[in-house]
Write a protein that holds these residues in place. Structure first.
Motif, mmCIF file in Angstrom:
data_model
loop_
_atom_site.group_PDB
_atom_site.id
_atom_site.type_symbol
_atom_site.label_atom_id
_atom_site.label_comp_id
_atom_site.label_asym_id
_atom_site.label_seq_id
_atom_site.Cartn_x
_atom_site.Cartn_y
_atom_site.Cartn_z
ATOM 1 N N ASP A 136 2.138 -4.011 5.669
ATOM 2 C CA ASP A 136 2.124 -5.331 5.820
ATOM 3 C C ASP A 136 1.841 -6.668 4.685
ATOM 4 O O ASP A 136 1.609 -7.644 4.959
ATOM 5 C CB ASP A 136 1.685 -5.694 7.207
ATOM 6 C CG ASP A 136 0.074 -5.578 7.138
ATOM 7 O OD1 ASP A 136 -0.392 -5.062 6.180
ATOM 8 O OD2 ASP A 136 -0.650 -5.900 8.193
ATOM 9 N N SER A 137 1.631 -5.956 3.539
ATOM 10 C CA SER A 137 1.256 -6.840 2.506
ATOM 11 C C SER A 137 1.457 -6.138 1.060
ATOM 12 O O SER A 137 1.618 -4.858 1.177
ATOM 13 C CB SER A 137 -0.434 -7.029 2.332
ATOM 14 O OG SER A 137 -1.166 -6.030 2.450
ATOM 15 N N THR A 138 1.849 -6.902 0.287
ATOM 16 C CA THR A 138 2.284 -6.456 -1.227
ATOM 17 C C THR A 138 1.022 -5.817 -1.951
ATOM 18 O O THR A 138 -0.032 -6.241 -1.643
ATOM 19 C CB THR A 138 2.771 -7.550 -1.955
ATOM 20 O OG1 THR A 138 4.018 -8.163 -1.766
ATOM 21 C CG2 THR A 138 3.041 -7.076 -3.461
ATOM 22 N N LYS A 177 5.910 -5.253 0.522
ATOM 23 C CA LYS A 177 5.679 -5.078 1.750
ATOM 24 C C LYS A 177 6.713 -4.546 2.835
ATOM 25 O O LYS A 177 7.836 -5.063 2.450
ATOM 26 C CB LYS A 177 4.953 -6.137 2.613
ATOM 27 C CG LYS A 177 5.638 -7.337 2.698
ATOM 28 C CD LYS A 177 5.122 -8.466 3.545
ATOM 29 C CE LYS A 177 5.633 -9.805 3.294
ATOM 30 N NZ LYS A 177 4.871 -11.101 4.140
#
Length: 326
Positions: free
Chosen positions: A238-240, A258
């Protein structure tokens, strides 16, 4: 040079004050770890060395020297050639140990994994050993036992206390000293079986470059370093994710976009039953499967020398195949 060195010389170099102190050379650090491994130093000397290094912060040269000393001591690995070295020392705080499922799926599809961990001090965390035992992964009781197990199991978990008890005891000294020591950093770069691919996950981003530079000094030609969930080598989908890479086929930095558009809601505690159900195909958690896929993909990317997209495609296929092979 090491023939004339004394442990007290190293403490003096580290502790001569603001203007006179310096970091250890790689050779000095290797000598220090040889002495520590064979317990030829006093407890006072050990405590002084560790805390002086901790205050100034360890360097890549020091970590490479210490790691090389340990690798030399463990050069008698008699097990099968391991493809992936997977240190797992942080423990998961909320999400289950998705990385263990990623490792197990890779190991059952031609990428044998040696996972090692320890320092299980934080209450409420789910550590690699717990997850491995729950998932039926072989857990070794000694260095020799780990080698024997590897011939019949594609993935082996070996506690640090079973192959490097001196280092395990130093990590346990955190209870007494109140601080982590350089050994907490060192263990992620050990690669005790000489695996082809080495991985390091950590919680504090400032350590990424340190581990990356250490791997380079050690000649680990296929190495990945990332800030993983709770400090383990596990992609947060849910994040880079920024990954530092040593590879003949990839740039030194790779960003993993993500997969999930929204930040996942974190559970209150890691759930072992969910981990087991996901492996069995009885549950398909969106976050968990995405974390598994991308964690597998990173390892495959450097192991096979392919693009991230090719590795993602292969990871999805291998994950499905676990229901057949496992």
């Amino acid at each position: 040079m090491t023939e004339t060195l004394k442990f007290a010389d190293l403490i003096r170099a580290l502790g001569r004050g603001k203007n006179g102190s310096r970091s250890l050379t790689r050779e000095e650090a290797q000598f220090a770890m040889q002495e520590i491994w064979h317990q030829r130093e006093t407890q006072a000397q050990l405590g002084a060395l560790l805390m002086l290094m901790r205050v100034k912060e360890e360097t890549a040269e020091e970590l490479a020297g210490m790691a090389q000393a340990v690798r030399n001591e463990l050069a008698d690995w008699a097990g099968r050639p391991m493809h992936i070295d997977w240190p797992a020392y942080a423990g998961k705080r909320r999400q289950p140990s998705w990385y263990v499922l990623a490792a197990k799926a890779l190991s059952q599809n031609g990428y044998p994994v040696f996972m090692h961990g320890g320092g299980e001090h934080t209450a409420g965390r789910q550590y690699a050993r717990q997850a491995c035992e729950a998932l039926g992964i072989a857990v070794a009781t000694s260095w020799q036992n780990a080698a024997a197990l590897s011939h019949n199991h594609s993935m082996v978990y070996c506690p640090l206390s079973s192959f490097a008890p001196t280092l395990s005891n130093i990590i346990d000294m955190k209870r007494e000293l109140g601080l982590r020591s350089p050994v907490n950093t060192l263990v992620r770069n050990l690669n005790p079986t000489g695996a082809r691919v080495t991985l390091q996950g950590m919680f504090h981003p400032s350590y990424k470059t340190l581990h990356h530079d250490t791997a380079g000094l050690l000649g680990d030609a296929r190495n990945l370093v990332l800030k993983g969930d709770s400090g383990e080598f596990e992609v947060r989908p849910d994040s880079t994710t920024e990954v530092l890479v040593h590879s003949p086929h990839h740039p030194e930095r790779v960003d993993i976009p993500k997969r999930l558009s929204q930040r996942a809601v974190r559970p209150n505690e890691p759930n072992l039953a969910l981990l087991q159900a996901t492996w069995a195909g009885e549950s398909v958690p969106e976050y968990g499967v995405a974390a598994i896929h991308d964690t597998m993909a990173l390892a495959l990317m450097v192991a096979d020398g392919v693009s991230l997209q090719e590795a993602r495609n292969k990871a999805a296929t291998l994950w499905q195949q676990r229901l057949i092979t496992g």
